[in-house]
Design a protein around this motif. Structure first.
Motif, PDB file in Angstrom:
ATOM      1  N   CYS A  57     -12.722 134.635 -69.607  1.00  0.00           N
ATOM      2  CA  CYS A  57     -12.892 133.489 -70.259  1.00  0.00           C
ATOM      3  C   CYS A  57     -13.185 132.201 -69.076  1.00  0.00           C
ATOM      4  N   HIS A  58     -13.671 131.162 -69.579  1.00  0.00           N
ATOM      5  CA  HIS A  58     -13.313 130.111 -68.781  1.00  0.00           C
ATOM      6  C   HIS A  58     -12.823 128.849 -69.716  1.00  0.00           C
ATOM      7  N   ILE A  59     -12.179 127.913 -68.967  1.00  0.00           N
ATOM      8  CA  ILE A  59     -11.602 126.927 -69.808  1.00  0.00           C
ATOM      9  C   ILE A  59     -12.262 125.590 -69.040  1.00  0.00           C
ATOM     10  N   ASP A  60     -12.481 124.645 -69.983  1.00  0.00           N
ATOM     11  CA  ASP A  60     -13.024 123.693 -69.718  1.00  0.00           C
ATOM     12  C   ASP A  60     -12.026 122.506 -69.963  1.00  0.00           C
ATOM     13  N   ILE A  61     -11.850 121.777 -68.943  1.00  0.00           N
ATOM     14  CA  ILE A  61     -10.630 120.710 -68.678  1.00  0.00           C
ATOM     15  C   ILE A  61     -11.267 119.319 -68.590  1.00  0.00           C
ATOM     16  N   ASN A 101     -12.959 112.345 -60.958  1.00  0.00           N
ATOM     17  CA  ASN A 101     -12.516 112.763 -59.572  1.00  0.00           C
ATOM     18  C   ASN A 101     -11.152 113.279 -59.241  1.00  0.00           C
ATOM     19  N   ALA A 102     -10.324 112.451 -60.032  1.00  0.00           N
ATOM     20  CA  ALA A 102      -9.009 112.804 -59.615  1.00  0.00           C
ATOM     21  C   ALA A 102      -8.435 114.047 -60.252  1.00  0.00           C
ATOM     22  N   VAL A 103      -8.994 114.327 -61.447  1.00  0.00           N
ATOM     23  CA  VAL A 103      -8.952 115.857 -61.909  1.00  0.00           C
ATOM     24  C   VAL A 103      -9.632 116.791 -61.204  1.00  0.00           C
ATOM     25  N   TRP A 104     -10.837 116.453 -60.650  1.00  0.00           N
ATOM     26  CA  TRP A 104     -11.538 117.344 -59.980  1.00  0.00           C
ATOM     27  C   TRP A 104     -10.650 117.685 -58.511  1.00  0.00           C
ATOM     28  N   SER A 105     -10.148 116.764 -57.892  1.00  0.00           N
ATOM     29  CA  SER A 105      -9.446 116.864 -56.659  1.00  0.00           C
ATOM     30  C   SER A 105      -8.399 117.648 -57.052  1.00  0.00           C
ATOM     31  N   ALA A 106      -7.610 117.383 -57.964  1.00  0.00           N
ATOM     32  CA  ALA A 106      -6.433 118.118 -58.300  1.00  0.00           C
ATOM     33  C   ALA A 106      -6.591 119.681 -58.546  1.00  0.00           C
ATOM     34  N   LEU A 107      -7.805 120.189 -59.029  1.00  0.00           N
ATOM     35  CA  LEU A 107      -8.028 121.384 -59.317  1.00  0.00           C
ATOM     36  C   LEU A 107      -8.572 122.018 -57.968  1.00  0.00           C
ATOM     37  N   SER A 108      -9.865 121.486 -57.468  1.00  0.00           N
ATOM     38  CA  SER A 108     -10.623 121.920 -56.583  1.00  0.00           C
ATOM     39  C   SER A 108      -9.475 122.188 -55.012  1.00  0.00           C
ATOM     40  N   ASP A 109      -8.535 121.143 -54.840  1.00  0.00           N
ATOM     41  CA  ASP A 109      -7.692 121.231 -53.770  1.00  0.00           C
ATOM     42  C   ASP A 109      -6.761 122.283 -53.938  1.00  0.00           C
ATOM     43  N   HIS A 110      -6.436 122.934 -55.128  1.00  0.00           N
ATOM     44  CA  HIS A 110      -5.237 123.742 -55.618  1.00  0.00           C
ATOM     45  C   HIS A 110      -5.560 125.130 -54.946  1.00  0.00           C
ATOM     46  N   GLY A 127     -10.813 128.093 -55.841  1.00  0.00           N
ATOM     47  CA  GLY A 127     -11.907 128.793 -55.854  1.00  0.00           C
ATOM     48  C   GLY A 127     -12.351 129.250 -57.088  1.00  0.00           C
ATOM     49  N   MET A 128     -11.626 128.896 -58.261  1.00  0.00           N
ATOM     50  CA  MET A 128     -12.144 129.263 -59.615  1.00  0.00           C
ATOM     51  C   MET A 128     -12.815 127.887 -60.184  1.00  0.00           C
ATOM     52  N   SER A 129     -12.611 127.027 -59.649  1.00  0.00           N
ATOM     53  CA  SER A 129     -13.226 125.568 -60.172  1.00  0.00           C
ATOM     54  C   SER A 129     -14.725 125.207 -59.985  1.00  0.00           C
ATOM     55  N   SER A 130     -15.415 124.540 -60.819  1.00  0.00           N
ATOM     56  CA  SER A 130     -16.639 124.022 -60.623  1.00  0.00           C
ATOM     57  C   SER A 130     -16.925 122.913 -61.602  1.00  0.00           C
ATOM     58  N   LYS A 131     -17.698 122.071 -61.211  1.00  0.00           N
ATOM     59  CA  LYS A 131     -17.645 120.599 -61.635  1.00  0.00           C
ATOM     60  C   LYS A 131     -18.790 120.410 -62.635  1.00  0.00           C
ATOM     61  N   LYS A 132     -18.641 120.023 -63.919  1.00  0.00           N
ATOM     62  CA  LYS A 132     -19.747 119.893 -64.894  1.00  0.00           C
ATOM     63  C   LYS A 132     -19.722 118.434 -65.016  1.00  0.00           C
ATOM     64  N   ASP A 133     -20.677 117.988 -66.035  1.00  0.00           N
ATOM     65  CA  ASP A 133     -20.874 116.582 -66.269  1.00  0.00           C
ATOM     66  C   ASP A 133     -19.552 115.871 -66.853  1.00  0.00           C
ATOM     67  N   ARG A 140     -14.713 123.098 -64.944  1.00  0.00           N
ATOM     68  CA  ARG A 140     -14.650 124.414 -65.640  1.00  0.00           C
ATOM     69  C   ARG A 140     -13.772 125.190 -64.579  1.00  0.00           C
ATOM     70  N   VAL A 141     -12.890 126.054 -65.115  1.00  0.00           N
ATOM     71  CA  VAL A 141     -11.941 127.032 -64.361  1.00  0.00           C
ATOM     72  C   VAL A 141     -12.521 128.428 -65.026  1.00  0.00           C
ATOM     73  N   THR A 142     -12.996 129.277 -64.071  1.00  0.00           N
ATOM     74  CA  THR A 142     -13.501 130.678 -64.545  1.00  0.00           C
ATOM     75  C   THR A 142     -12.386 131.760 -64.252  1.00  0.00           C
ATOM     76  N   TYR A 143     -12.307 132.347 -65.232  1.00  0.00           N
ATOM     77  CA  TYR A 143     -11.513 133.891 -64.979  1.00  0.00           C
ATOM     78  C   TYR A 143     -12.494 134.666 -65.337  1.00  0.00           C
ATOM     79  N   SER A 144     -12.955 135.366 -64.261  1.00  0.00           N
ATOM     80  CA  SER A 144     -14.126 136.324 -64.262  1.00  0.00           C
ATOM     81  C   SER A 144     -14.104 137.500 -65.222  1.00  0.00           C
TER      82      SER A 144
END
Ligand SMILES: [Mg+2]
Length: 451
Positions: free
Chosen positions: A123-127, A92-101, A106-112, A116-120
Motif C-alpha cells: 500500500c501507500h499512505i498519503d499524508i 515542507n515541515a511535514v516533508w522534512s519530518a518524513l524525509s529525514d526519518h 527511503g519510503m517517502s516521495s513528494k506530491k503536490d 506519499r509513504v510507500t510500502y512496496s
C-alpha cells in the motif's frame, strides 16, 4: 434474481480489503503519527490526525494483483501566522519530518498535496498537511502553487454517511462493487472521488419513503447504476461537479470532457447487463449473468449459513484472533432472517474544537481517545423474547502494545445498552447480536475509529 447471499460472499471473499491488511494500516498510521509528533521540524505542532478518502469512508477495496491500495490521512498542524504568508512552510515541515526519518526517509516521495509513504507491493499512505485557521477556515496546502485549498474532510464523511443511511447501509458496499468493476474488470475508468460523489448524488432522499428501493445490495446496485445511467444520458457535456461538503470547491479540474463521455458510455453498457442478471428467472441463469458482470469472482454457490463452514473459513483466514476473542458462529447457529440497528452516543467532551464536536455529533465514527461510548439497540424486527449479545473488538498498534486486544462476547443484562471507554487509537468495532430460540437471527456492526 438478486442473490443477496452471493453478493455477501463476493464482497467478503473478493472485494473487501481483509481485516489483517486494515489492521496493518492502522499500525502503520499510528507509527507515522508518532514519527511526526517526535520530529524536530514540526516542533510540537501536530494537533491531530484525521482519516480521509476511501479509508475514512470504508470504501477501500482489495487491490488488483501487484497493485497497492491507497490510504489518505490528514495531519493537522497548529496555525502559525508567519507560515500563513508562505503556505508551503507547513508542507515542507511535514516533508522534512518524513524525509529525514531513518525509516521513512527511503519510503517517502513528494506530491503536490501530500507526502506519499510507500510500502512496496502492499500500500501507500498519503499524508496531507491540514490546518484549521482561527477563523474556522479549513485548508490543505498545495505545495506546487504555494496556496491553501479549502477542504472539509469531516463534512465529506458526514455526507457519505447520510447517503449510506438513506440506502440502508448499502451505498458504501455498492461503491466498493463499482470500484471492483473498475479495478479488476476494467469496466470503466474514473477517479474514486468522482465516482463516490456521482453515485452519492444519485441517492434520492425521497426514496426513503419507498423502503424497498435500496433494500439490499443487489437492488441498490441495480437502482443506483440505472439512475446514474439515466442522469448521465441526459447531460450534454461534462456536468459541473461540486465537492458536496465544500461548495467553494469544484471537482471540474479532476476530469476531462472525453473522460466524462467514456464513463457515460461504459455505464450505459453496464446498466442493462445488471438489469439482465437481476431479472434472470432462475438461480443458474442469474449466476451466469452476474458472472458476465463481475467475472468468475462472482460465486457459483453459497454454503448455507447453518453449517457455519463458509463463514468459519473466511474468518480464520482473514482475521487474527485476539486473546480471548469469541465468534458468534462458534456459539450459536447463525441464520440472519431479521435485522437490528444500534446507535452510538459519545459522552460530552469539554476540550474539543468546533470541528471535533461536529465530528462527534455526526456519529462520524471518529472518536478522540478517553471518551465514554454508549451503544444501544435502536430497533429490531425480532419479536420477543430474545437475548442480546455484544462484542467489542479493538485493534491497532496502541491496543496491541498495551496487550489490550479483546473481543469477548458478553450477554446483555436486559437494558440493551453497552458502555465502553475509548482508550486506544485504532479501528475498532462493536457488534450486536440478537439470539432467539438459540439461533442468532440478526446482527449489526458499528465501526469506531479512535484518533
Ligand atoms: Mg491517496
Amino acid at each position: 434474481m438478486k442473490l443477496t447471499q452471493y453478493f455477501s460472499k463476493l464482497l467478503t471473499e473478493s472485494v473487501n480489503l481483509n481485516a489483517t491488511r486494515l489492521g496493518d494500516l492502522d499500525t502503520r498510521v499510528s507509527r507515522i503519527t508518532e514519527a511526526l509528533k517526535a520530529a524536530s521540524s514540526l516542533d510540537g505542532r501536530v494537533l491531530d490526525t484525521v482519516p480521509q478518502g476511501s479509508w475514512a469512508h470504508e470504501t477501500i477495496i482489495r487491490p488488483a494483483a501487484e497493485l497497492e491500495f491507497d490510504a489518505d490521512f490528514l495531519v493537522q498542524l497548529s496555525e502559525d501566522a508567519a507560515w500563513n504568508e508562505n503556505p508551503r512552510s507547513y508542507a515542507n515541515a511535514v516533508w522534512s519530518a518524513l524525509s529525514d526519518h531513518n525509516i521513512y526517509g527511503g519510503m517517502s516521495s513528494k506530491k503536490d498535496r501530500c507526502v506519499r509513504v510507500t510500502y512496496s507491493n502492499d500500500c501507500h499512505i498519503d499524508i496531507i498537511t491540514y490546518v484549521v485557521m482561527s477563523n474556522g477556515r479549513q485548508v490543505i496546502v498545495n505545495r506546487n502553487t504555494n496556496e491553501f485549498e479549502d477542504t472539509n474532510p469531516v463534512g465529506f464523511s458526514e455526507w457519505i454517511q447520510e447517503k449510506d443511511r438513506l440506502t440502508n447501509g448499502n451505498l458504501r458496499k455498492v461503491i466498493r462493487l463499482l470500484k471492483y468493476l473498475r479495478d479488476h474488470q476494467g469496466a470503466f475508468r474514473l477517479k474514486s472521488v468522482l465516482l463516490t460523489t456521482l453515485v452519492g448524488n444519485i441517492v434520492d432522499n425521497w426514496r426513503d419513503h419507498d423502503g424497498d428501493y435500496y433494500k439490499d445490495v443487489p437492488t441498490t446496485l441495480l437502482h443506483l447504476v440505472e439512475d446514474l445511467d439515466r442522469w448521465m444520458q441526459a447531460q450534454w457535456s461534462k456536468p459541473p461537479l461540486v465537492d458536496p461538503s465544500c461548495p467553494m470547491t469544484s471537482f471540474d479540474h479532476r476530469w476531462t470532457d472525453s473522460q466524462f463521455a467514456a464513463f457515460r458510455d461504459r455505464i450505459h453498457d453496464l446498466a442493462p447487463k445488471i438489469r439482465n442478471a437481476f431479472d434472470a428467472p432462475t438461480v443458474d441463469e442469474s449466476i451466469a449473468a452476474w458472472q458476465k458482470v463481475f467475472g468468475t469472482a462472482f460465486p457459483g454457490s453459497v454454503a448455507t449459513a447453518t453449517t457455519a463452514s463458509a463463514s468459519g473459513a473466511i474468518k480464520s483466514a482473514d482475521v487474527r484472533r485476539a486473546p480471548k476473542e469469541q465468534f458468534i458462529e462458534e456459539m450459536f447457529p447463525v441464520q440472519l432472517t431479521e435485522t437490528v440497528t444500534i446507535t452510538c452516543d459519545v459522552s460530552p467532551p469539554h476540550d474539543l474544537n468546533r470541528v471535533q464536536r461536529r465530528a462527534l455529533r455526526s456519529g462520524a465514527g471518529h472518536v478522540p481517545k478517553r471518551r465514554d461510548l454508549y451503544f444501544a439497540v435502536d430497533g429490531t424486527t425480532v419479536n420477543g423474547p430474545f437475548v442480546v449479545y455484544w462484542k467489542v473488538r479493538n485493534s491497532g498498534f496502541e491496543a496491541e502494545k498495551n496487550r489490550s486486544l479483546r473481543g469477548e462476547i458478553t450477554r446483555d443484562a436486559g437494558q440493551r445498552r453497552k458502555k465502553e471507554s475509548t482508550l486506544y487509537a485504532g479501528q475498532h468495532y462493536v457488534e450486536c447480536y440478537v439470539v432467539k430460540d438459540g439461533i442468532c437471527v440478526a446482527r449489526s456492526r458499528e465501526p469506531v475509529v479512535i484518533i
